[in-house]
Design a protein around this motif. Structure first.
Motif, PDB file in Angstrom:
ATOM      1  N   MET A   1      11.282   0.980   3.698  1.00 54.22           N
ATOM      2  CA  MET A   1      10.011   0.329   5.037  1.00 54.22           C
ATOM      3  C   MET A   1       8.627   0.119   3.449  1.00 54.22           C
ATOM      4  O   MET A   1       8.633   1.252   2.421  1.00 54.22           O
ATOM      5  CB  MET A   1       9.346   1.569   5.162  1.00 54.22           C
ATOM      6  N   THR A   2       7.501  -0.724   3.461  1.00 53.61           N
ATOM      7  CA  THR A   2       6.803  -0.803   2.494  1.00 53.61           C
ATOM      8  C   THR A   2       5.400  -0.303   2.641  1.00 53.61           C
ATOM      9  O   THR A   2       5.523   0.944   4.014  1.00 53.61           O
ATOM     10  CB  THR A   2       6.317  -3.048   2.957  1.00 53.61           C
ATOM     11  N   LEU A   4       2.593  -0.741   2.903  1.00 50.92           N
ATOM     12  CA  LEU A   4       1.601  -1.327   4.224  1.00 50.92           C
ATOM     13  C   LEU A   4       2.330  -0.972   5.524  1.00 50.92           C
ATOM     14  O   LEU A   4       1.210  -0.410   6.797  1.00 50.92           O
ATOM     15  CB  LEU A   4       1.780  -2.962   3.603  1.00 50.92           C
ATOM     16  N   THR A   5       3.438  -1.171   5.789  1.00 50.06           N
ATOM     17  CA  THR A   5       4.690  -0.826   6.740  1.00 50.06           C
ATOM     18  C   THR A   5       3.740   1.225   6.997  1.00 50.06           C
ATOM     19  O   THR A   5       3.405   1.763   8.325  1.00 50.06           O
ATOM     20  CB  THR A   5       5.751  -1.003   6.963  1.00 50.06           C
ATOM     21  N   ARG A   6       4.289   1.918   6.225  1.00 54.44           N
ATOM     22  CA  ARG A   6       4.062   2.901   6.223  1.00 54.44           C
ATOM     23  C   ARG A   6       2.485   3.115   6.516  1.00 54.44           C
ATOM     24  O   ARG A   6       1.888   4.213   7.223  1.00 54.44           O
ATOM     25  CB  ARG A   6       4.222   3.970   5.194  1.00 54.44           C
ATOM     26  N   ILE A   8       0.186   1.567   7.742  1.00 54.54           N
ATOM     27  CA  ILE A   8      -0.186   1.200   9.559  1.00 54.54           C
ATOM     28  C   ILE A   8       0.877   2.276  10.327  1.00 54.54           C
ATOM     29  O   ILE A   8      -0.561   2.788  10.838  1.00 54.54           O
ATOM     30  CB  ILE A   8       0.005  -0.596   9.704  1.00 54.54           C
ATOM     31  N   THR A   9       1.526   3.110  10.239  1.00 55.28           N
ATOM     32  CA  THR A   9       2.124   3.135  11.007  1.00 55.28           C
ATOM     33  C   THR A   9       1.497   4.575  11.215  1.00 55.28           C
ATOM     34  O   THR A   9       1.173   5.261  11.854  1.00 55.28           O
ATOM     35  CB  THR A   9       3.828   4.042  10.514  1.00 55.28           C
TER      36      THR A   9
END
Length: 102
Positions: A1-2, A4-6, A8-9
């Motif tokens: 998981m990048t 940025l994804t973390r 946003i989540t």
């Protein structure tokens, strides 16, 4: 998981949690009386909305509250919530709005 994804989540999860925190929990109504009673929004869940009223009065915030209650009584409402109370300092008047419920 990048990263940025973390991020946003995490942001969306925090936002959803915050929204659920601010939702009011239903509260019981006070027993009906001959005069209309002021209630908070969390108590309106089971009531039928009758409409809304507004008043402009000279004086104090208490004068605006009394005027709203008198109008609510005249319309036959059992309960009401005040949605706006605003002072006009130059003219020493108050504008107040309320939603009426049966």
């Amino acid at each position: 998981m990048t990263a940025l994804t973390r991020f946003i989540t995490f942001s969306l999860t925090t936002l959803l949690y915050a929204c659920s925190t601010f939702q009011g929990k239903p509260m019981p109504l006070p027993p009906p009386t001959p005069q209309a009673q002021i209630i908070v929004y969390a108590q309106t869940g089971t009531l039928e909305k009758m409409g809304s009223i507004s008043v402009n009065v000279r004086g104090s915030t208490d004068d605006a509250d009394r005027a709203i209650q008198q109008r609510a009584d005249a319309y036959g409402a059992r309960y009401y919530t005040i949605t706006l109370k605003q002072e006009h300092a130059l003219t020493n008047t108050w504008t107040s709005r309320a939603v009426l419920y049966r």
